[in-house]
Scaffold this active site. Structure first.
Site, mmCIF file in Angstrom:
data_model
loop_
_atom_site.group_PDB
_atom_site.id
_atom_site.type_symbol
_atom_site.label_atom_id
_atom_site.label_comp_id
_atom_site.label_asym_id
_atom_site.label_seq_id
_atom_site.Cartn_x
_atom_site.Cartn_y
_atom_site.Cartn_z
ATOM 1 N N HIS A 119 -5.071 -3.550 6.132
ATOM 2 C CA HIS A 119 -4.344 -3.142 6.990
ATOM 3 C C HIS A 119 -3.205 -2.200 6.435
ATOM 4 O O HIS A 119 -2.115 -2.152 6.839
ATOM 5 C CB HIS A 119 -3.479 -4.201 7.968
ATOM 6 N N CYS A 127 3.883 10.725 3.730
ATOM 7 C CA CYS A 127 4.054 11.578 4.750
ATOM 8 C C CYS A 127 3.214 11.854 5.601
ATOM 9 O O CYS A 127 1.770 11.670 5.278
ATOM 10 C CB CYS A 127 4.305 13.001 3.897
ATOM 11 N N ILE A 235 -2.624 -24.634 4.553
ATOM 12 C CA ILE A 235 -3.400 -23.833 3.537
ATOM 13 C C ILE A 235 -2.871 -24.155 2.096
ATOM 14 O O ILE A 235 -3.832 -24.175 1.236
ATOM 15 C CB ILE A 235 -3.160 -22.320 3.942
HETATM 16 ZN ZN ZN Z 1 5.004 16.088 3.746
#
Ligand code: ZN
Length: 250
Positions: A119, A127, A235
């Site tokens: 993920h 960007c 855990i």
């Molecule tokens: Zn950029």
């Protein structure tokens, strides 16, 4: 990449899948659990939807504030994270496939090449239009004066490397995770409800490929019935014990 099974050497090949549950003791709340971020505030999930993020500057500002206020920055790895480093150093670990973007496996000492962040990660930012990249910490440091940061090169909005809803999972990472799941002898799912696809299917792929499936999770999962063992203990106790067993058996 080799797909040979390790019977030849006698060393079991272990693939581990970790979810939010391994990091809750580090102070990072999970998302879907009883006290989860999205259980308590369903609107918070909207801050991670790709479409609204791209189109709405207000959402982007709130998302960046969420990241700045995240407990991830002060979190420390736990004995459970560190036990996987022991597994790696013993040469038994094929991969840690993780749904977490907190970077705690690497901070515990797992090598970056071993950790497959399905993920994405909060460490880096990108960007949304060109290839420009920046450290997330640097963006957050100037958030007071730049609450909706844009790319210095092309002027498009920036986003962290965390995969948003509506975005594809990184294909190369997913391919490597499938490879690790289908070529292991032991598949350990830790702190994940195994309900989010395609990550959940890794457990099924491992089982179909002949691996022993071990589940460490407080709540039931859809894969408990195919698991060789289900451990509901905390855990921090269960995983180091399990790793100890694997190291001893080896
Ligand atoms: Zn950029």
């Amino acid at each position: 990449m080799t797909t040979s099974r390790p019977e030849a050497t006698g060393a079991p090949r272990v693939t581990v899948l970790t979810g939010a549950g391994i990091s809750t003791d580090s102070g990072i709340p999970d998302f879907r659990g009883p006290q989860g971020v999205w259980t308590r505030d369903p609107q918070a999930a909207r801050l991670l939807e790709h479409g609204p993020y791209v189109s709405d500057p207000t959402i982007r500002r709130r998302t960046w504030q969420m990241w700045r206020d995240s407990p991830v920055w002060d979190a420390r790895p736990t004995p459970a994270h560190r036990s996987l480093v022991d597994l790696e150093r013993a040469g038994l670990l094929a991969a840690v496939c993780t749904q977490n973007f907190d970077g705690l496996h690497q901070r515990a000492g797992s090598s970056p090449t071993t950790v497959l962040e399905l993920h994405g990660s909060l460490t880096g930012s990108r960007c949304l239009h060109c290839d420009a990249r920046e450290r997330t910490a640097d963006i957050l440091a100037r958030l007071d004066v730049d609450p909706d940061p844009h790319c210095a090169a092309c002027g498009s909005p920036l986003a962290t490397d965390v995969v948003m809803f509506g975005e594809a999972l990184p294909g190369d990472v997913l391919d490597a995770a499938v490879e690790a799941a289908t070529t292991c002898d032991v598949f350990v799912a830790v702190g994940t409800t195994l309900t989010v696809q395609p990550v959940a299917s890794l457990a099924a792929l491992a089982a179909e490929s002949g691996a022993r499936v071990l589940i460490v999770n407080a709540q039931p999962t859809p894969f408990d019935r195919i698991a060789d063992r289900v451990d509901r203990r905390p855990i921090q106790e269960a995983l180091p014990d399990l790793v100890g067993e694997l190291l001893t058996a080896h």
